[in-house]
Design an enzyme around this catalytic site. Sequence first.
Site, PDB file in Angstrom:
ATOM      1  N   LYS A 165       0.834  -1.203   0.000  1.00 21.70           N
ATOM      2  CA  LYS A 165       0.000   0.000   0.000  1.00 21.70           C
ATOM      3  C   LYS A 165       0.871   1.256   0.000  1.00 21.70           C
ATOM      4  O   LYS A 165       1.664   1.477   0.918  1.00 21.70           O
ATOM      5  CB  LYS A 165      -0.928   0.002   1.216  1.00 21.70           C
ATOM      6  N   LYS A 265     -13.401  -8.559  -6.341  1.00 27.64           N
ATOM      7  CA  LYS A 265     -13.692  -8.875  -4.943  1.00 27.64           C
ATOM      8  C   LYS A 265     -15.151  -9.314  -4.856  1.00 27.64           C
ATOM      9  O   LYS A 265     -16.069  -8.536  -5.163  1.00 27.64           O
ATOM     10  CB  LYS A 265     -13.425  -7.657  -4.054  1.00 27.64           C
TER      11      LYS A 265
HETATM   12 MG    MG Z   1      -6.482  -3.064  -4.117  1.00 26.41          MG
END
Ligand code: MG
Length: 366
Positions: A165, A265
Amino acid sequence: MHITRISIFQCDLDLKKPYYLSGGRLRFDRLDSTVVAIETDEGLTGWGEGCPWGSTYLPGFGRGIRAGLEELAPQLIGLNPLVPDHVNLVLDTALPGHPYIKSAVDLACWDILGQRSGMPVCELLGGRYGDAVPLVSSVSTGSPDEMLQTVRDFASDGYFMHSVKVGADVALDIERIRYLTSNTPATEMLVYDANRAWLPSEAIAVMNGVADLQATFEQPCETYEECLHVRRLTTSPISLDEVIKEFHDLVRLQADGAAELVNIKIGRVGGLTKARRMRDFCMAFGIRMLIMDTGGSVISDTAAAHLAHATPERYRVATWDCAAMLTRATATGALADNGVIRAPLDPGLGVAPIADELGEPIAVYQ
Ligand code: MG
């Protein structure tokens, strides 16, 4: 067969350590998960789970799932769970949108369909490709040294793919990306995930600043249009995640040539039924995929592992074991081991909830 009863469980899932999403914007240390048990007149019970990755990552939150299920449950009683496409049609008619609310119900229907047919869900979704599915790690944002340590910790657990991240100021991101890339063996893959944190000008500056690395970047900016703008002024491979919410987003992505990779997702798109349609579109157009859930414990991970295992290795990149980041598991299911996970061989999802962990249902509809 028809649905006779729906039981809802709420589970607080503590993270082993607090998580800082890209840009340090989003810190949380607990997930709010909803587990659903669907019972039928034939004595089969299907299990599903819905769990947002905190409340600030996507338009969804734990209590929202339970409120939505209260609204939808009357529509579900009496439906045939062996036909998930029809169940989805009914749910979408009763409550347009809100896909994350519906995912757990869809998972439970697939679980029942698999149990009834004697087949693992992965085989119903297309097969079982390869011995196991690689796992991608999720590396919280931090200083270059902290992030490298997290990557090495995951690598020592067998991981060779890492979602790192980023998404701070341009200079720090360039420093982190160069440091992590130069200290990571070429046998491992790093995806730099900004989780929408950059403005287009920042994304362009970072990506062009490290263009020589040909690193892959995920979801650099907030909107699809911003990401497409960045795409046209950079040369690094791009993965899109949060903006891929439904089938039509993929159609647009393919027409624009907006990304090499997408992150599907199942919680975000509304369950396995819709994720499978999107998976098939990506295969038809040569788009590679990460396939995972938005969060949750073993039931969510296992459902994602089934779809990932059912996807030919050429097209799938990895899935994710969120349960590894939690202090407790609410079920047994897919086994993660040494950086890979395998869809269970048992009929259905192959999950077994742990009654003591779930506690009593907070709502029962019948
Ligand atoms: Mg992602």
